[in-house]
Motif scaffolding. Structure first.
Motif, PDB file in Angstrom:
ATOM      1  N   HIS A  42     -14.707   2.576  -6.855  1.00  0.00           N
ATOM      2  CA  HIS A  42     -14.640   1.461  -5.897  1.00  0.00           C
ATOM      3  C   HIS A  42     -13.245   0.834  -5.899  1.00  0.00           C
ATOM      4  CE1 HIS A  42     -18.889   1.152  -4.770  1.00  0.00           C
ATOM      5  NE2 HIS A  42     -19.218   1.313  -6.048  1.00  0.00           N
ATOM      6  N   ALA A  43     -12.662   0.658  -7.098  1.00  0.00           N
ATOM      7  CA  ALA A  43     -11.353   0.017  -7.194  1.00  0.00           C
ATOM      8  C   ALA A  43     -10.269   0.883  -6.547  1.00  0.00           C
ATOM      9  CB  ALA A  43     -11.012  -0.253  -8.656  1.00  0.00           C
ATOM     10  N   VAL A  44     -10.336   2.197  -6.757  1.00  0.00           N
ATOM     11  CA  VAL A  44      -9.372   3.104  -6.124  1.00  0.00           C
ATOM     12  C   VAL A  44      -9.512   3.039  -4.606  1.00  0.00           C
ATOM     13  CG1 VAL A  44      -8.716   5.524  -5.812  1.00  0.00           C
ATOM     14  CG2 VAL A  44      -9.214   4.644  -8.111  1.00  0.00           C
ATOM     15  N   ARG A  45     -10.742   3.060  -4.135  1.00  0.00           N
ATOM     16  CA  ARG A  45     -10.968   2.966  -2.686  1.00  0.00           C
ATOM     17  C   ARG A  45     -10.444   1.646  -2.131  1.00  0.00           C
ATOM     18  NH1 ARG A  45     -17.241   5.190  -2.310  1.00  0.00           N
ATOM     19  NH2 ARG A  45     -16.758   7.431  -2.410  1.00  0.00           N
ATOM     20  N   ALA A  46     -10.611   0.566  -2.892  1.00  0.00           N
ATOM     21  CA  ALA A  46     -10.147  -0.743  -2.427  1.00  0.00           C
ATOM     22  C   ALA A  46      -8.638  -0.745  -2.215  1.00  0.00           C
ATOM     23  CB  ALA A  46     -10.548  -1.825  -3.433  1.00  0.00           C
ATOM     24  N   MET A  47      -7.901  -0.096  -3.120  1.00  0.00           N
ATOM     25  CA  MET A  47      -6.459   0.000  -2.956  1.00  0.00           C
ATOM     26  C   MET A  47      -6.097   0.944  -1.811  1.00  0.00           C
ATOM     27  SD  MET A  47      -5.199  -2.065  -5.208  1.00  0.00           S
ATOM     28  CE  MET A  47      -6.661  -3.025  -4.760  1.00  0.00           C
ATOM     29  N   ARG A  49      -7.692   1.641   0.829  1.00  0.00           N
ATOM     30  CA  ARG A  49      -8.014   1.149   2.176  1.00  0.00           C
ATOM     31  C   ARG A  49      -6.817   0.484   2.841  1.00  0.00           C
ATOM     32  NH1 ARG A  49     -13.037  -0.135  -0.157  1.00  0.00           N
ATOM     33  NH2 ARG A  49     -14.644   1.268   0.638  1.00  0.00           N
ATOM     34  N   SER A  50      -5.880  -0.009   2.043  1.00  0.00           N
ATOM     35  CA  SER A  50      -4.683  -0.602   2.622  1.00  0.00           C
ATOM     36  C   SER A  50      -3.749   0.512   3.089  1.00  0.00           C
ATOM     37  CB  SER A  50      -3.963  -1.476   1.589  1.00  0.00           C
ATOM     38  OG  SER A  50      -2.700  -1.878   2.088  1.00  0.00           O
ATOM     39  N   ARG A  51      -3.393   0.481   4.347  1.00  0.00           N
ATOM     40  CA  ARG A  51      -2.493   1.514   4.864  1.00  0.00           C
ATOM     41  C   ARG A  51      -1.091   1.392   4.274  1.00  0.00           C
ATOM     42  NH1 ARG A  51      -4.303   4.796   8.578  1.00  0.00           N
ATOM     43  NH2 ARG A  51      -6.281   4.342   9.601  1.00  0.00           N
ATOM     44  N   ALA A  52      -0.811   0.256   3.640  1.00  0.00           N
ATOM     45  CA  ALA A  52       0.491   0.079   3.004  1.00  0.00           C
ATOM     46  C   ALA A  52       0.587   0.822   1.677  1.00  0.00           C
ATOM     47  CB  ALA A  52       0.757  -1.411   2.783  1.00  0.00           C
ATOM     48  N   VAL A  53      -0.557   1.176   1.093  1.00  0.00           N
ATOM     49  CA  VAL A  53      -0.577   1.821  -0.227  1.00  0.00           C
ATOM     50  C   VAL A  53      -0.668   3.338  -0.045  1.00  0.00           C
ATOM     51  CG1 VAL A  53      -1.828   2.039  -2.414  1.00  0.00           C
ATOM     52  CG2 VAL A  53      -1.642  -0.193  -1.298  1.00  0.00           C
ATOM     53  N   SER A  54       0.397   4.042  -0.388  1.00  0.00           N
ATOM     54  CA  SER A  54       0.413   5.491  -0.195  1.00  0.00           C
ATOM     55  C   SER A  54       0.123   6.262  -1.481  1.00  0.00           C
ATOM     56  CB  SER A  54       1.771   5.939   0.352  1.00  0.00           C
ATOM     57  OG  SER A  54       2.817   5.582  -0.545  1.00  0.00           O
ATOM     58  N   LEU A  55       0.112   5.561  -2.619  1.00  0.00           N
ATOM     59  CA  LEU A  55      -0.100   6.209  -3.912  1.00  0.00           C
ATOM     60  C   LEU A  55      -0.891   5.281  -4.810  1.00  0.00           C
ATOM     61  CD1 LEU A  55       0.544   8.279  -6.235  1.00  0.00           C
ATOM     62  CD2 LEU A  55       2.687   7.010  -6.583  1.00  0.00           C
ATOM     63  N   VAL A  56      -1.902   5.828  -5.488  1.00  0.00           N
ATOM     64  CA  VAL A  56      -2.649   5.090  -6.501  1.00  0.00           C
ATOM     65  C   VAL A  56      -2.550   5.846  -7.810  1.00  0.00           C
ATOM     66  CG1 VAL A  56      -4.893   4.173  -7.235  1.00  0.00           C
ATOM     67  CG2 VAL A  56      -4.269   4.152  -4.795  1.00  0.00           C
ATOM     68  N   VAL A  57      -2.045   5.173  -8.851  1.00  0.00           N
ATOM     69  CA  VAL A  57      -1.955   5.757 -10.183  1.00  0.00           C
ATOM     70  C   VAL A  57      -3.048   5.141 -11.044  1.00  0.00           C
ATOM     71  CG1 VAL A  57      -0.547   6.071 -12.256  1.00  0.00           C
ATOM     72  CG2 VAL A  57       0.516   6.161  -9.980  1.00  0.00           C
ATOM     73  N   ARG A 117     -12.287  -5.256 -10.854  1.00  0.00           N
ATOM     74  CA  ARG A 117     -12.405  -6.028  -9.606  1.00  0.00           C
ATOM     75  C   ARG A 117     -12.615  -5.013  -8.479  1.00  0.00           C
ATOM     76  NH1 ARG A 117     -10.751 -11.403 -10.584  1.00  0.00           N
ATOM     77  NH2 ARG A 117      -9.482 -11.620 -12.467  1.00  0.00           N
ATOM     78  N   PRO A 118     -13.812  -4.431  -8.410  1.00  0.00           N
ATOM     79  CA  PRO A 118     -14.024  -3.290  -7.513  1.00  0.00           C
ATOM     80  C   PRO A 118     -14.199  -3.649  -6.045  1.00  0.00           C
ATOM     81  CG  PRO A 118     -16.057  -3.826  -8.663  1.00  0.00           C
ATOM     82  CD  PRO A 118     -14.999  -4.716  -9.248  1.00  0.00           C
ATOM     83  N   LEU A 119     -14.421  -4.932  -5.734  1.00  0.00           N
ATOM     84  CA  LEU A 119     -14.803  -5.300  -4.373  1.00  0.00           C
ATOM     85  C   LEU A 119     -13.754  -6.136  -3.657  1.00  0.00           C
ATOM     86  CD1 LEU A 119     -18.576  -6.115  -5.035  1.00  0.00           C
ATOM     87  CD2 LEU A 119     -17.571  -3.988  -4.164  1.00  0.00           C
ATOM     88  N   VAL A 120     -12.500  -6.106  -4.116  1.00  0.00           N
ATOM     89  CA  VAL A 120     -11.458  -6.881  -3.450  1.00  0.00           C
ATOM     90  C   VAL A 120     -11.302  -6.382  -2.010  1.00  0.00           C
ATOM     91  CG1 VAL A 120      -9.661  -5.358  -4.388  1.00  0.00           C
ATOM     92  CG2 VAL A 120      -9.053  -7.608  -3.499  1.00  0.00           C
ATOM     93  N   PRO A 121     -11.344  -7.291  -1.020  1.00  0.00           N
ATOM     94  CA  PRO A 121     -11.225  -6.873   0.376  1.00  0.00           C
ATOM     95  C   PRO A 121      -9.811  -6.407   0.711  1.00  0.00           C
ATOM     96  CG  PRO A 121     -12.266  -9.045   0.183  1.00  0.00           C
ATOM     97  CD  PRO A 121     -11.652  -8.729  -1.147  1.00  0.00           C
ATOM     98  N   VAL A 122      -9.713  -5.543   1.706  1.00  0.00           N
ATOM     99  CA  VAL A 122      -8.410  -4.989   2.081  1.00  0.00           C
ATOM    100  C   VAL A 122      -7.480  -6.078   2.600  1.00  0.00           C
ATOM    101  CG1 VAL A 122      -9.080  -4.393   4.445  1.00  0.00           C
ATOM    102  CG2 VAL A 122      -7.267  -3.093   3.297  1.00  0.00           C
TER     103      VAL A 122
END
Length: 248
Positions: A42-47, A49-57, A117-122
């Protein structure tokens, strides 16, 4: 190319190497299920979902990177977002540093996000990114406090503690994540600020110790931290409502 003309690229780092003892025995907190899906997913998906985020580590337990990679591969994640898994360290500070070390050179700003914090909105993620891109060296989402806060002289567990001060509530904020940073500023904080014991639990606090101003943007009630069993009940309710109303 000058800093003014260099294109912005934002990456998110999710330290997920801790065990989360306050949720009780069992799997590490980040791997606990929420709506049948691990909180980390959920947390990875939350990050993502933002089109500004191109990479999640994702920073995994020191000996658990392969398992976390397999776990993420089992769940649908946005294809436009690159997902990288690296092993972390013994403290949160070491794990965040491992995530920073894994970033490509072209990343200019970094989000640090709690897996719990898995449910932070985009919209909250985007507001942090925007504030950093507009020039703030460090940004945290935060909420006003609903309760009056007392400063006490700590005593033994269960015993009465004397109050020594009552901070003015209007000046206080409860900080959430993702916290956003100019990359160079955050790297400097990790290089220059040595934190004893468990290490830093708040990267913005490390930046403050450099003498750099940290800015606050509005947080969101649904970005709460899942720490105790009651939090998990609330998170399940929020997720169920989202799925019913938003095809989440």
């Amino acid at each position: 190319m000058s800093d003014e003309t260099r294109p912005h690229r934002t990456a998110a780092v999710i330290p997920a190497a801790g065990r989360g003892v306050r949720l009780g025995p069992g799997a590490p907190k980040a791997l606990r299920a929420l709506g049948g899906i691990p909180m980390l997913v959920h947390a990875v998906r939350a990050m993502a979902r933002s089109r500004a985020v191109s990479l999640v580590v994702v920073v995994a337990p020191p000996d658990g990177a392969d398992g976390v990679r397999l776990l993420l591969d089992e769940h649908a994640l946005p294809e436009r977002t690159e997902i990288v898994v690296v092993p972390g360290g013994e403290t949160r500070q070491e794990s965040v540093r491992a995530g920073l070390d894994a970033l490509p050179q072209d990343v200019t700003s970094v989000l640090i996000h709690d897996a719990a914090r898995p449910l932070v909105p985009v919209d909250t993620v985007d507001s942090v990114v925007e504030a950093v891109r507009e020039g703030a060296p460090a940004v945290v989402p935060a909420l006003p406090l609903a309760d009056t806060v007392k400063e006490v002289e700590p005593g033994r567990p269960g015993e009465p503690e004397p109050v020594v001060a009552t901070p003015e509530r209007a000046r206080l904020r409860a900080v959430q994540t993702p916290q956003g940073f100019d990359r160079a500023t955050l790297v400097r904080a990790h290089e220059e600020i040595a934190v004893a014991g468990e290490g830093a639990t708040d990267d913005a606090g490390m930046v403050e110790r450099l003498g750099v101003t940290v800015f606050v943007v509005p947080g969101n009630e649904e970005a709460f931290k899942v720490t105790r069993p009651l939090d998990l009940v609330l998170a399940e309710a929020v997720l169920a409502r989202r799925r019913a109303t938003d095809a989440y």
